[in-house]
Design a protein around this motif. Structure first.
Motif, short mmCIF file in Angstrom:
data_model
loop_
_atom_site.label_atom_id
_atom_site.label_comp_id
_atom_site.label_asym_id
_atom_site.label_seq_id
_atom_site.Cartn_x
_atom_site.Cartn_y
_atom_site.Cartn_z
N THR A 93 96.58 84.03 95.78
CA THR A 93 96.05 85.35 96.16
C THR A 93 96.80 86.48 95.48
O THR A 93 96.31 87.61 95.45
N LYS A 94 97.98 86.20 94.91
CA LYS A 94 98.77 87.23 94.21
C LYS A 94 99.00 86.91 92.74
O LYS A 94 99.11 87.80 91.92
N ALA A 95 99.11 85.63 92.44
CA ALA A 95 99.49 85.21 91.09
C ALA A 95 98.34 85.35 90.10
O ALA A 95 97.16 85.33 90.47
N LYS A 96 98.71 85.45 88.83
CA LYS A 96 97.70 85.40 87.77
C LYS A 96 97.14 83.99 87.68
O LYS A 96 95.93 83.79 87.54
N SER A 97 98.05 83.01 87.75
CA SER A 97 97.61 81.61 87.75
C SER A 97 98.65 80.76 88.49
O SER A 97 99.84 81.09 88.51
N VAL A 98 98.16 79.67 89.09
CA VAL A 98 99.03 78.72 89.78
C VAL A 98 98.72 77.32 89.25
O VAL A 98 97.56 76.89 89.25
N THR A 99 99.76 76.64 88.80
CA THR A 99 99.64 75.23 88.42
C THR A 99 100.32 74.42 89.50
O THR A 99 101.50 74.64 89.79
N ALA A 100 99.59 73.50 90.11
CA ALA A 100 100.14 72.69 91.20
C ALA A 100 100.12 71.22 90.80
O ALA A 100 99.07 70.69 90.41
N VAL A 101 101.27 70.57 90.88
CA VAL A 101 101.40 69.18 90.46
C VAL A 101 101.50 68.29 91.69
O VAL A 101 102.28 68.56 92.60
#
Length: 383
Positions: free
Chosen positions: A90-98
């Motif tokens: 909701t705040k980040a430009k992008s989230v990578t989740a592993v």
């Protein structure tokens, strides 16, 4: 009304679609209080009951997302149910989740789509392997190492999975800020020594329970044999917070007071208790601490704000044979708590011959002069 999920599983054993439906209903039932925002999405699904039970609450994940700046690039090394990742999004430009587990990975993919989070990328695999092979740089790396396995529960960071300690140089080479979530039972000083870098620490809890300890390491923090704890913060969901440095606590002057009838008694929230700063509380709020080892405070006038609960004192009594005989007659039903007292709460209730309950509280505690007291109060109110 609670369903009998075990009975339903027996009834539909061998029917995969019904078994999954039962799992989803049970998970929603058990997480309804901690995931009120997430579960507004009707398509949100759970990979297992264990993952649901271990998941971060919406309220705590919101506090995690407050730790990052708008427009950042985030890597979540331990996706799990994905609550933290989805709040970061909701705040980040992008989230990578592993995510290492295949089933949890596929469910996280579905949930990201159901929540319409186009800036979330779910990756299957080992997060340390992922970091070793990729050249991507992140503003923030977040990791919540698993603290439970077949051998039981773990508190030291080295015993959790993934073990980030030997990989810290790699992790820190890929980010500007590393955020490590740890057990509420962890020894803060020992963990800072484990990490071997200067850290900021945030303790997060509810008004009734300490939930976790979070360590933040900034880019450029070099390994050292004497790492410093640079800042402490205690955050309570829907409560008053406290922020200080170790130096502020060291320099604070504490005062001690014996509580009196008609005055007020204060108990810090669990997160504040874990973070420390007891001398600072006395100095900041101009209130008396009951004893060096009694983390209760008192004042004649009620404070407008305090990071904890406030109790109005009805009566202060010495812990004596005469008082013990009198209590059950005057307060046959009363809640019991002990703080720095030779008896546990159940033991004190038994000795006083009372039934626990009602709208009043009795504290067994220790005064500044070392004497034992019984303090009868109203029930606490969070400030």
């Amino acid at each position: 009304m609670k369903e009998d999920f075990n009975r339903l599983r027996l009834k539909y054993h061998g029917n995969p679609s019904m078994m999954d439906e039962i799992l989803q209903r049970e998970c929603r039932y058990k997480t309804s209080a901690k995931l009120p925002e997430t579960l507004k999405c009707e398509g949100f699904r759970f990979p297992s009951l264990a993952v649901a039970e271990m998941a971060t609450s919406d309220a705590v994940a919101k506090l995690h997302s407050d730790m990052i700046d708008d427009g950042t690039l985030v890597l979540d090394m331990t996706c799990g149910l994905g609550i933290d990742s989805f709040h970061f999004a909701t705040k980040a430009k992008s989230v990578t989740a592993v995510e290492l587990d295949h089933h949890a990975y596929t469910v996280a993919l579905e949930n990201a789509r159901a929540l319409r989070l186009e800036n979330v990328k779910i990756v299957e695999g080992d997060s340390l392997d992922y970091l070793a092979k990729c050249d991507d740089m992140f503003d923030v790396i977040f990791v919540d190492p698993a603290r439970r396995d077949s051998s039981g529960r773990h508190f030291a960071l080295r015993d959790c999975s993934p073990d980030i300690i030997p990989a810290l140089s790699l992790i820190l080479s890929r980010c500007s800020t590393l955020i490590v979530k740890a057990s509420p039972m962890i020894d803060i000083r020992s963990a800072v020594n484990e990490l071997g870098r200067d850290c900021e620490v945030t303790v997060i809890g509810t008004k009734k329970e300490c939930k976790e300890v979070v360590f933040k390491i900034a880019y450029g923090s070099e390994p050292t044999s004497n790492p410093k704890l640079t800042k402490l913060e205690a955050l309570t969901t829907e409560g008053t917070n406290l922020s200080f440095t170790p130096g502020m606590e060291t320099d604070a002057t504490v005062s001690y007071s014996t509580p009196e009838d008609g005055a007020y008694l204060y108990e810090p929230y669990p997160a504040v208790m874990k973070a420390g700063g007891m001398k600072l509380l006395s100095a900041t709020y101009h209130i008396g601490k009951l004893h060096p080892n009694t983390h209760l405070f008192t004042s004649e006038k009620k404070l407008d704000s305090f990071p904890g609960e406030v109790f109005e004192i009805i009566k202060v009594l010495p812990f004596s044979k005469q008082t013990v005989k009198m209590i059950s007659k005057e307060y046959p039903v009363i809640n019991v708590a002990t703080r720095n007292f030779p008896l546990s709460a159940p033991q004190l209730a038994t000795k006083l011959k009372i039934k626990e309950g009602g709208d009043k509280m009795i504290f067994g505690t220790t005064a500044p002069d070392g004497s034992r007291l019984l303090i009868v109060t109203t029930m606490g109110t969070a400030l």
